[in-house]
Design a protein around this motif. Structure first.
Motif, PDB file in Angstrom:
ATOM      1  N   GLN A 224       1.148  -0.862   0.560  1.00  0.00           N
ATOM      2  CA  GLN A 224      -0.028  -0.096  -0.181  1.00  0.00           C
ATOM      3  C   GLN A 224       0.699   1.158   0.157  1.00  0.00           C
ATOM      4  O   GLN A 224       0.664   2.098  -0.072  1.00  0.00           O
ATOM      5  CB  GLN A 224      -0.667   0.201   1.582  1.00  0.00           C
ATOM      6  CG  GLN A 224      -0.412  -0.133   2.428  1.00  0.00           C
ATOM      7  CD  GLN A 224      -1.189  -0.305   3.840  1.00  0.00           C
ATOM      8  OE1 GLN A 224      -2.672   0.017   4.217  1.00  0.00           O
ATOM      9  NE2 GLN A 224      -0.821  -0.122   5.097  1.00  0.00           N
TER      10      GLN A 224
ATOM     11  N   ALA B 104       3.500   1.389  -1.853  1.00  0.00           N
ATOM     12  CA  ALA B 104       4.263   1.660  -3.450  1.00  0.00           C
ATOM     13  C   ALA B 104       3.444   2.327  -4.561  1.00  0.00           C
ATOM     14  O   ALA B 104       2.059   2.803  -4.358  1.00  0.00           O
ATOM     15  CB  ALA B 104       4.548   0.172  -3.282  1.00  0.00           C
ATOM     16  N   VAL B 105       4.364   3.190  -5.619  1.00  0.00           N
ATOM     17  CA  VAL B 105       3.502   3.712  -6.199  1.00  0.00           C
ATOM     18  C   VAL B 105       3.899   3.660  -7.655  1.00  0.00           C
ATOM     19  O   VAL B 105       4.564   2.611  -7.903  1.00  0.00           O
ATOM     20  CB  VAL B 105       3.913   5.358  -6.172  1.00  0.00           C
ATOM     21  CG1 VAL B 105       3.110   6.064  -7.431  1.00  0.00           C
ATOM     22  CG2 VAL B 105       4.136   6.045  -4.472  1.00  0.00           C
ATOM     23  N   VAL B 106       2.699   2.982  -7.960  1.00  0.00           N
ATOM     24  CA  VAL B 106       2.772   2.141  -9.581  1.00  0.00           C
ATOM     25  C   VAL B 106       1.348   3.257 -10.461  1.00  0.00           C
ATOM     26  O   VAL B 106       0.085   3.263  -9.936  1.00  0.00           O
ATOM     27  CB  VAL B 106       1.653   1.174  -9.636  1.00  0.00           C
ATOM     28  CG1 VAL B 106       2.263   0.375 -10.649  1.00  0.00           C
ATOM     29  CG2 VAL B 106       2.865   0.059  -8.487  1.00  0.00           C
ATOM     30  N   GLU B 107       2.385   3.564 -11.313  1.00  0.00           N
ATOM     31  CA  GLU B 107       1.614   4.803 -12.019  1.00  0.00           C
ATOM     32  C   GLU B 107       0.949   4.197 -12.868  1.00  0.00           C
ATOM     33  O   GLU B 107       1.254   3.081 -13.888  1.00  0.00           O
ATOM     34  CB  GLU B 107       2.743   5.973 -12.896  1.00  0.00           C
ATOM     35  CG  GLU B 107       3.964   6.466 -11.771  1.00  0.00           C
ATOM     36  CD  GLU B 107       4.293   7.754 -12.185  1.00  0.00           C
ATOM     37  OE1 GLU B 107       4.028   8.797 -12.677  1.00  0.00           O
ATOM     38  OE2 GLU B 107       5.492   7.489 -11.377  1.00  0.00           O
TER      39      GLU B 107
ATOM     40  N   VAL C 151       8.497   2.774  -6.768  1.00  0.00           N
ATOM     41  CA  VAL C 151       8.354   3.553  -7.283  1.00  0.00           C
ATOM     42  C   VAL C 151       8.757   2.736  -9.148  1.00  0.00           C
ATOM     43  O   VAL C 151       9.442   2.601  -9.397  1.00  0.00           O
ATOM     44  CB  VAL C 151       8.389   5.056  -7.469  1.00  0.00           C
ATOM     45  CG1 VAL C 151       7.932   5.732  -8.332  1.00  0.00           C
ATOM     46  CG2 VAL C 151       7.732   5.456  -6.311  1.00  0.00           C
TER      47      VAL C 151
ATOM     48  N   GLU D 293      11.627   3.361 -13.815  1.00  0.00           N
ATOM     49  CA  GLU D 293      11.149   4.559 -14.516  1.00  0.00           C
ATOM     50  C   GLU D 293      11.474   4.237 -15.933  1.00  0.00           C
ATOM     51  O   GLU D 293      11.997   3.273 -16.437  1.00  0.00           O
ATOM     52  CB  GLU D 293      11.696   5.825 -14.290  1.00  0.00           C
ATOM     53  CG  GLU D 293      11.102   6.831 -12.962  1.00  0.00           C
ATOM     54  CD  GLU D 293      10.093   6.498 -12.966  1.00  0.00           C
ATOM     55  OE1 GLU D 293       9.444   7.080 -14.020  1.00  0.00           O
ATOM     56  OE2 GLU D 293       9.146   7.584 -12.135  1.00  0.00           O
TER      57      GLU D 293
END
Length: 268
Positions: free
Chosen positions: A11, A13-16, A32, A52
């Protein structure tokens, strides 16, 4: 964004949006993942990993904390063009590793093969092509446009100058600074690397036949002694050892076009 239902994403973590997360992936806390990233089946990002750019990571690869994967090349000529980083299957990418995508001038692709081990602090520069079963020990670094063939081992704190080729099965000693091409199965050492012999340990570990190794040892001595240029001697060895696959790897490597000289034994 496409996230397989079996993937586990912390929860924190950032997944774009736009990212593709495959089956059974695990993304740990404070990771990320950018919008053009694709993670294959079973990829695991431990924690604090940043991926990235246009980056694809193959099935079963594990990336450890604080690795920086896919950020723009360290090249002043880079102008923001869309270039790619492709990482193969079952790699182990340890803490603080950096891998950069390609540049327009270098073909637009950095490619890392399968089953590699990239220890703490390793750097793989833009437009490098790295083979399978490669081991780079702590803080080993590749300049841009390097070609690293299968089964290469690089010791800690070693470095390879841009545009150099390292042949299949070669061993680079710790702290070595490689500024010229290294033949397949060679072992190099030194602050300006010189060819110290053959990587016989690596050949034996991979099950090479004794008669092939003996032939390679004989050819090695003849390659770096005698009259004529190295290329001329390589041509002769290629004909004399036509049935020896190891010798053919070495002579083919020497006879290829390259922007770099061949690393040779001291005094040769």
């Amino acid at each position: 964004m496409s996230v397989h239902e079996s993937a586990e994403i912390h929860q924190m973590a950032v997944v774009e949006g736009g990212a593709v997360i495959g089956p059974n992936c695990k993304i740990g806390a404070f990771c990320v993942v950018g919008p053009e990233v694709t993670l294959g089946e079973g990829v695991e990002l431990k924690s604090h990993v940043v991926v990235e750019g246009w980056t694809e990571i193959g099935d079963g690869t594990i990336i450890f904390p604080f690795a920086s994967i896919g950020h723009i090349p360290q090249d002043l000529k880079f102008g923001g063009e869309r270039t790619k980083l492709e990482i193969g299957k079952r790699n182990r990418i340890r803490e603080h590793v950096t891998m950069n995508p390609g540049t327009e001038g270098g073909g637009g692709l950095t490619k890392v093969g399968d089953d590699g081990l990239y220890m703490m602090g390793v750097h793989i520069g833009h437009d490098c092509i790295v083979g399978n079963n490669v081991v780079l020990a702590n803080n080993a670094s590749l300049g841009g446009h390097c070609i690293i063939e299968d089964f290469v081992v690089m010791g800690a704190l070693s470095g390879v100058h841009q545009f150099c080729r390292i042949g299949r099965g070669a061993m680079i000693g710790g702290l070595a600074a490689v500024v010229a091409d290294v033949i397949p199965y060679g072992t190099v050492m030194g602050d300006r690397a010189t060819l110290e012999g053959l990587n016989l340990v690596g050949l034996k570990r991979r099950g090479s036949e004794k008669n092939e190794i003996n032939g390679l040892r004989a050819a090695f001595k003849l390659l770096f002694t005698g009259t004529g240029s190295l290329r001329e001697r390589a041509g002769t060895m290629q004909m004399e050892y036509a049935s020896n696959a190891l010798v053919q790897d070495v002579t083919d490597f020497i006879l290829e076009d390259s922007s770099r000289h061949i690393t040779t034994p001291k005094g040769s």
